[in-house]
Design a protein around this motif. Structure first.
Motif, short mmCIF file in Angstrom:
data_model
loop_
_atom_site.label_atom_id
_atom_site.label_comp_id
_atom_site.label_asym_id
_atom_site.label_seq_id
_atom_site.Cartn_x
_atom_site.Cartn_y
_atom_site.Cartn_z
N SER A 1 0.83 -1.21 0.00
CA SER A 1 0.00 0.00 0.00
C SER A 1 0.86 1.25 0.00
O SER A 1 2.00 1.24 0.49
N ILE B 1 0.08 5.78 0.19
CA ILE B 1 -0.88 6.88 0.19
C ILE B 1 -0.21 8.09 -0.43
O ILE B 1 0.86 8.51 0.01
N TYR C 1 -6.10 13.11 -1.10
CA TYR C 1 -5.32 11.89 -0.88
C TYR C 1 -5.75 10.79 -1.84
O TYR C 1 -6.89 10.77 -2.32
N GLN D 1 -5.40 6.78 -1.40
CA GLN D 1 -4.99 5.59 -0.68
C GLN D 1 -4.98 4.44 -1.69
O GLN D 1 -6.02 4.15 -2.30
N ASN E 1 -4.24 0.48 -2.20
CA ASN E 1 -4.04 -0.83 -1.58
C ASN E 1 -3.93 -1.92 -2.65
O ASN E 1 -4.31 -1.69 -3.80
#
Length: 127
Positions: A17, A19, A80, A82, A84
């Motif tokens: 992951s 960010i 942002y 994110q 994953n």
């Protein structure tokens, strides 16, 4: 003048992951939608995700749906991404962008709708 500065890119293994952050300056952040695009070597820039000025609506490319989440903090003038379950095919330079017109519904996936772009941040996913 509007400035967008991305950060948070790097090298990560597949399945990991990251960010990304994009901080804006130069105008009222909360009045404008924000988008993330990416460009891999030899490929055209492609849409990744977008969020409306209020944060109430989000949009995703099919290739990242369920793995990436876009959000914004208007108090921090920051959007942002994110990311994953990263895959090697996610490797690209990631750009944030914003349209010049406030509080307007645009064709979120069309890069021509965006007037201001950041310098990009490299994301590399190793297999």
């Amino acid at each position: 003048q509007v400035q967008l500065v991305e950060s948070g890119g790097g090298l990560v293994q597949a399945g990991g992951s990251l960010i990304l952050s994009c901080t804006a300056s130069g105008r009222a952040f909360s009045s404008h939608g924000m988008g993330w695009f990416r460009q891999a070597p030899g490929k055209e820039r492609e849409f990744v995700a977008a969020i409306s000025w209020s944060g109430g609506s989000t949009y995703y490319a099919e290739s990242v749906k369920g793995r990436f989440t876009i959000s914004r903090d208007n108090a921090k003038n920051t959007v942002y991404l994110q990311m994953n379950s990263l895959k090697p095919e996610d490797t690209a330079v990631y750009y944030c962008a914003t349209p010049g017109v406030p509080q307007t519904v645009i064709v979120w996936y069309d890069p021509r709708e965006y007037d201001y772009w950041g310098q990009g941040t490299q994301v590399t996913v190793s297999s």
